[in-house]
Design a protein around this motif. Structure first.
Motif, PDB file in Angstrom:
ATOM      1  N   ASP A 182       0.819  -1.208   0.000  1.00 46.24           N
ATOM      2  CA  ASP A 182       0.000   0.000   0.000  1.00 46.24           C
ATOM      3  C   ASP A 182       0.858   1.267   0.000  1.00 46.24           C
ATOM      4  O   ASP A 182       0.668   2.158  -0.823  1.00 46.24           O
ATOM      5  CB  ASP A 182      -0.883   0.000   1.261  1.00 46.24           C
ATOM      6  CG  ASP A 182      -2.316   0.377   0.940  1.00 46.24           C
ATOM      7  OD1 ASP A 182      -2.692   0.300  -0.236  1.00 46.24           O
ATOM      8  OD2 ASP A 182      -3.037   0.749   1.870  1.00 46.24           O
ATOM      9  N   HIS A 186       1.379   3.707  -3.374  1.00 47.20           N
ATOM     10  CA  HIS A 186       0.657   4.981  -3.350  1.00 47.20           C
ATOM     11  C   HIS A 186       1.515   6.161  -2.894  1.00 47.20           C
ATOM     12  O   HIS A 186       1.366   7.273  -3.397  1.00 47.20           O
ATOM     13  CB  HIS A 186      -0.580   4.862  -2.464  1.00 47.20           C
ATOM     14  CG  HIS A 186      -1.598   3.923  -3.036  1.00 47.20           C
ATOM     15  ND1 HIS A 186      -2.682   4.336  -3.766  1.00 47.20           N
ATOM     16  CD2 HIS A 186      -1.669   2.568  -3.024  1.00 47.20           C
ATOM     17  CE1 HIS A 186      -3.380   3.286  -4.164  1.00 47.20           C
ATOM     18  NE2 HIS A 186      -2.785   2.196  -3.727  1.00 47.20           N
ATOM     19  N   HIS A 191       0.934   6.027  -7.386  1.00 48.60           N
ATOM     20  CA  HIS A 191      -0.240   5.579  -8.143  1.00 48.60           C
ATOM     21  C   HIS A 191      -1.496   6.067  -7.438  1.00 48.60           C
ATOM     22  O   HIS A 191      -1.541   6.130  -6.208  1.00 48.60           O
ATOM     23  CB  HIS A 191      -0.267   4.049  -8.225  1.00 48.60           C
ATOM     24  CG  HIS A 191       0.821   3.476  -9.076  1.00 48.60           C
ATOM     25  ND1 HIS A 191       0.866   3.650 -10.434  1.00 48.60           N
ATOM     26  CD2 HIS A 191       1.919   2.739  -8.751  1.00 48.60           C
ATOM     27  CE1 HIS A 191       1.948   3.036 -10.929  1.00 48.60           C
ATOM     28  NE2 HIS A 191       2.603   2.490  -9.932  1.00 48.60           N
ATOM     29  N   ARG A 192      -2.534   6.395  -8.225  1.00 46.90           N
ATOM     30  CA  ARG A 192      -3.743   6.986  -7.636  1.00 46.90           C
ATOM     31  C   ARG A 192      -4.751   5.946  -7.167  1.00 46.90           C
ATOM     32  O   ARG A 192      -5.655   6.233  -6.409  1.00 46.90           O
ATOM     33  CB  ARG A 192      -4.413   7.906  -8.654  1.00 46.90           C
ATOM     34  CG  ARG A 192      -3.618   9.174  -8.879  1.00 46.90           C
ATOM     35  CD  ARG A 192      -4.303  10.068  -9.869  1.00 46.90           C
ATOM     36  NE  ARG A 192      -4.138   9.580 -11.226  1.00 46.90           N
ATOM     37  CZ  ARG A 192      -4.744  10.109 -12.281  1.00 46.90           C
ATOM     38  NH1 ARG A 192      -5.566  11.110 -12.119  1.00 46.90           N
ATOM     39  NH2 ARG A 192      -4.533   9.642 -13.492  1.00 46.90           N
ATOM     40  N   ASP A 193      -4.641   4.727  -7.719  1.00 54.00           N
ATOM     41  CA  ASP A 193      -5.529   3.635  -7.308  1.00 54.00           C
ATOM     42  C   ASP A 193      -4.752   2.336  -7.493  1.00 54.00           C
ATOM     43  O   ASP A 193      -3.553   2.366  -7.765  1.00 54.00           O
ATOM     44  CB  ASP A 193      -6.843   3.650  -8.116  1.00 54.00           C
ATOM     45  CG  ASP A 193      -6.566   3.710  -9.608  1.00 54.00           C
ATOM     46  OD1 ASP A 193      -5.659   2.980 -10.066  1.00 54.00           O
ATOM     47  OD2 ASP A 193      -7.232   4.479 -10.323  1.00 54.00           O
ATOM     48  N   ASP A 194      -5.417   1.186  -7.369  1.00 53.21           N
ATOM     49  CA  ASP A 194      -4.686  -0.082  -7.355  1.00 53.21           C
ATOM     50  C   ASP A 194      -4.581  -0.773  -8.717  1.00 53.21           C
ATOM     51  O   ASP A 194      -4.156  -1.936  -8.794  1.00 53.21           O
ATOM     52  CB  ASP A 194      -5.329  -1.040  -6.335  1.00 53.21           C
ATOM     53  CG  ASP A 194      -4.869  -0.717  -4.907  1.00 53.21           C
ATOM     54  OD1 ASP A 194      -3.807  -0.082  -4.776  1.00 53.21           O
ATOM     55  OD2 ASP A 194      -5.563  -1.084  -3.946  1.00 53.21           O
ATOM     56  N   ILE A 321      -0.283  11.187   1.982  1.00 56.64           N
ATOM     57  CA  ILE A 321      -1.141  10.412   1.083  1.00 56.64           C
ATOM     58  C   ILE A 321      -1.915   9.400   1.915  1.00 56.64           C
ATOM     59  O   ILE A 321      -1.335   8.695   2.755  1.00 56.64           O
ATOM     60  CB  ILE A 321      -0.302   9.726  -0.018  1.00 56.64           C
ATOM     61  CG1 ILE A 321       0.253  10.816  -0.947  1.00 56.64           C
ATOM     62  CG2 ILE A 321      -1.134   8.714  -0.792  1.00 56.64           C
ATOM     63  CD1 ILE A 321       1.081  10.328  -2.107  1.00 56.64           C
ATOM     64  N   PRO A 323      -3.865   6.190   1.335  1.00 56.43           N
ATOM     65  CA  PRO A 323      -4.196   5.208   0.299  1.00 56.43           C
ATOM     66  C   PRO A 323      -5.648   4.756   0.384  1.00 56.43           C
ATOM     67  O   PRO A 323      -6.214   4.633   1.472  1.00 56.43           O
ATOM     68  CB  PRO A 323      -3.228   4.047   0.576  1.00 56.43           C
ATOM     69  CG  PRO A 323      -2.098   4.670   1.348  1.00 56.43           C
ATOM     70  CD  PRO A 323      -2.742   5.754   2.168  1.00 56.43           C
ATOM     71  N   GLN A 324      -6.240   4.491  -0.791  1.00 61.47           N
ATOM     72  CA  GLN A 324      -7.665   4.163  -0.891  1.00 61.47           C
ATOM     73  C   GLN A 324      -8.077   3.036   0.052  1.00 61.47           C
ATOM     74  O   GLN A 324      -9.136   3.081   0.675  1.00 61.47           O
ATOM     75  CB  GLN A 324      -7.991   3.767  -2.329  1.00 61.47           C
ATOM     76  CG  GLN A 324      -7.159   2.584  -2.820  1.00 61.47           C
ATOM     77  CD  GLN A 324      -7.593   2.107  -4.189  1.00 61.47           C
ATOM     78  OE1 GLN A 324      -7.287   2.692  -5.195  1.00 61.47           O
ATOM     79  NE2 GLN A 324      -8.315   1.005  -4.209  1.00 61.47           N
ATOM     80  N   SER A 331     -10.247   5.521  -4.662  1.00 64.39           N
ATOM     81  CA  SER A 331      -9.014   6.233  -5.042  1.00 64.39           C
ATOM     82  C   SER A 331      -8.475   6.960  -3.820  1.00 64.39           C
ATOM     83  O   SER A 331      -9.169   7.097  -2.810  1.00 64.39           O
ATOM     84  CB  SER A 331      -9.286   7.219  -6.186  1.00 64.39           C
ATOM     85  OG  SER A 331     -10.270   8.149  -5.788  1.00 64.39           O
ATOM     86  N   ASP A 332      -7.249   7.443  -3.916  1.00 60.34           N
ATOM     87  CA  ASP A 332      -6.554   8.003  -2.753  1.00 60.34           C
ATOM     88  C   ASP A 332      -7.077   9.384  -2.349  1.00 60.34           C
ATOM     89  O   ASP A 332      -7.694  10.093  -3.151  1.00 60.34           O
ATOM     90  CB  ASP A 332      -5.053   8.136  -3.051  1.00 60.34           C
ATOM     91  CG  ASP A 332      -4.383   6.772  -3.222  1.00 60.34           C
ATOM     92  OD1 ASP A 332      -5.070   5.757  -3.041  1.00 60.34           O
ATOM     93  OD2 ASP A 332      -3.181   6.749  -3.530  1.00 60.34           O
ATOM     94  N   THR A 408      -4.627  14.881  -7.207  1.00 58.83           N
ATOM     95  CA  THR A 408      -3.298  14.613  -6.648  1.00 58.83           C
ATOM     96  C   THR A 408      -2.638  15.901  -6.165  1.00 58.83           C
ATOM     97  O   THR A 408      -2.905  16.979  -6.689  1.00 58.83           O
ATOM     98  CB  THR A 408      -2.362  13.967  -7.689  1.00 58.83           C
ATOM     99  OG1 THR A 408      -2.232  14.853  -8.802  1.00 58.83           O
ATOM    100  CG2 THR A 408      -2.888  12.638  -8.166  1.00 58.83           C
TER     101      THR A 408
END
Length: 445
Positions: A182, A186, A191-194, A321, A323-324, A331-332, A408
């Motif tokens: 995670d 992130h 990265h904005r999602d998985d 950040i 994480p989602q 999303s984050d 972001t």
């Protein structure tokens, strides 16, 4: 106005200004217009009175907040990765001579209800409270693999082909836990999602390398830098640059109607009864509403505070950040904080932003996990805006429309859009092999 231009750029948002600068440096004849009487479009920077007017509809903020002119509140706040693409682009155009940067103090990640400094090297991994003792060793081995990895030297690949292997497979090979994955995915690779877990691992490894190389550059607590006086300085710096290369800037031009010929190709822009001819138009989504579609919304909160964010080592500038997965989101969520040390607020004042891709219509409750990290606030504003992306075919109409800014709090996605647009417009790629020392960040002032 009755002249002919190679390109007319509409809107002085960050993306449009960078493109205008790149195209001017290339020797194209550029006219840059904006319907507003200020620079920056959606990514403008507001003083306290302007902020009050936008969110409260009145001009009189309370006196205890200090002088209006001491505030530079960015509407789309984003930090720059010290060795990242935006900094390379700024150096390529030589616009850095108009700007002063300062390193950002802290880079944090939210995990299990607390914030932790993001470990970015094998040594930091060993010290981080994010992981237990065995996990630390595994993470350290993974970090060493990433640090040593060199695209051009197959010996460093350890027999792995990262163009075919997914990120999930590479991480499984190192036996890392979900929580470790995670923060790596992130907070380091940004990265904005998985989705990245199912994509080739090379991209994630390169992103991690960029983070650690940027971190090493200023020996600070984060890989990020930020301009003194905020991002509002950037569009103005590009306007100066464009003028040096013979570009023309015009603010406060109402309407700015894009004109098309019989074949549907752009042929000019009309404002106040005069038409400037052109071969191509570059603009933000608001100037060509019929060539874009809505793809989502961003929810954000803006806070004015009299203290740094708690539990972040008294950092005067910081990114956190969330994480989602930690929040049960798709999303984050991002927290951004800056202060008087970057000259964006009066002495003793801090400006914090919480932003996320909106998944509900209620920003107050949706952004609560981020707002809860801020501690007591003097003032809090909420805002939502729609995000658009172009749906036209530029090869048919010669219109090049940027995408709206995402949630972001760093610039990597924004500048990717700019460079893709530059290639579409010119057929070339920007040479980003530059001397990074040209954008030095001052330690203290």
């Amino acid at each position: 106005m009755d002249e002919e231009y190679d390109v007319i750029v509409l809107g002085t948002g960050l993306k449009e200004c960078i493109l205008s600068g790149l195209l001017s440096v290339d020797g194209l004849k550029v006219l840059h217009m904006d319907r507003n009487d200020y620079y920056g479009g959606d990514s403008t920077s507001l003083n306290l009175n302007q902020l009050w007017k936008k969110f409260r509809g009145e001009d009189k903020p309370p006196a205890h907040l200090g002088a209006s002119r001491d505030y530079n509140v960015d509407m789309v706040p984003k930090f720059m990765m010290a060795n990242g693409t935006l900094v390379r682009t700024l150096i390529h155009t030589d616009v850095t001579k108009y700007l002063s940067f300062k390193a950002v103090d802290g880079s944090y990640v939210f995990s299990k209800g607390k914030i932790h400094k993001v470990p970015a090297t094998d040594m930091e991994a060993l010290k981080s409270p994010l992981m237990g003792i065995f996990e630390k060793r595994r993470a350290r081995n993974f970090f060493i693999y990433v640090q040593d990895y060199n695209d051009a030297d197959p010996k460093t690949h350890q027999g792995l082909d990262l163009t075919r292997m997914t990120t999930r497979e590479l991480i499984a090979k190192h036996g890392l836990s979900d929580d470790t994955i995670d923060f790596i995915g992130h907070a380091l690779a940004l990265h904005r999602d998985d989705r990245y877990l199912s994509e080739p691992a090379l991209d994630t490894v390169k992103r991690m390398k960029l983070y650690s190389e940027s971190l090493a550059r200023f020996q600070g607590g984060s890989p990020y830098i930020y301009p003194l006086y905020g991002l509002g300085e950037l569009p103005q710096a590009f306007a100066r640059l464009s003028a040096v290369y013979g570009g023309t800037y015009m603010l406060n031009k109402p309407e700015c109607k894009v004109e098309f010929d019989m074949e549907g190709k752009v042929c000019g822009v009309t404002s106040e009864g005069e038409t400037a001819k052109c071969k191509k138009v570059v603009c933000d989504p608001s100037y060509l509403a019929n060539k874009v579609r809505k793809i989502g919304k961003v929810a954000r909160a803006i806070a004015i505070m009299s203290h740094p964010i708690p539990n972040a080592n008294d950092s005067h500038s910081v990114q956190i950040i969330l994480p989602q997965k930690q929040l049960g989101r798709k999303s984050d969520m991002y927290v951004f904080c800056c202060s008087y040390t970057h000259n964006v607020a009066p002495k003793g004042k801090f400006i914090a932003f919480v932003s996320a891709e909106a998944e509900t219509d209620n920003p107050q409750s949706e952004l609560k996990p981020g707002i809860d990290l801020l501690g007591p606030v003097d003032e809090l504003f909420f805002d939502m805006y729609d995000r658009y992306e172009p749906v036209n075919e530029p090869s048919l109409d010669n219109c090049f429309v940027s995408s709206s800014y995402d949630a972001t709090t760093h610039f990597e996605t924004t500048v990717t859009d700019v460079l893709n647009m530059y290639t579409l417009i010119t057929g070339k790629t920007v040479d980003l092999s530059v001397d990074l020392s040209a954008a030095s960040a001052a330690e203290e002032y």
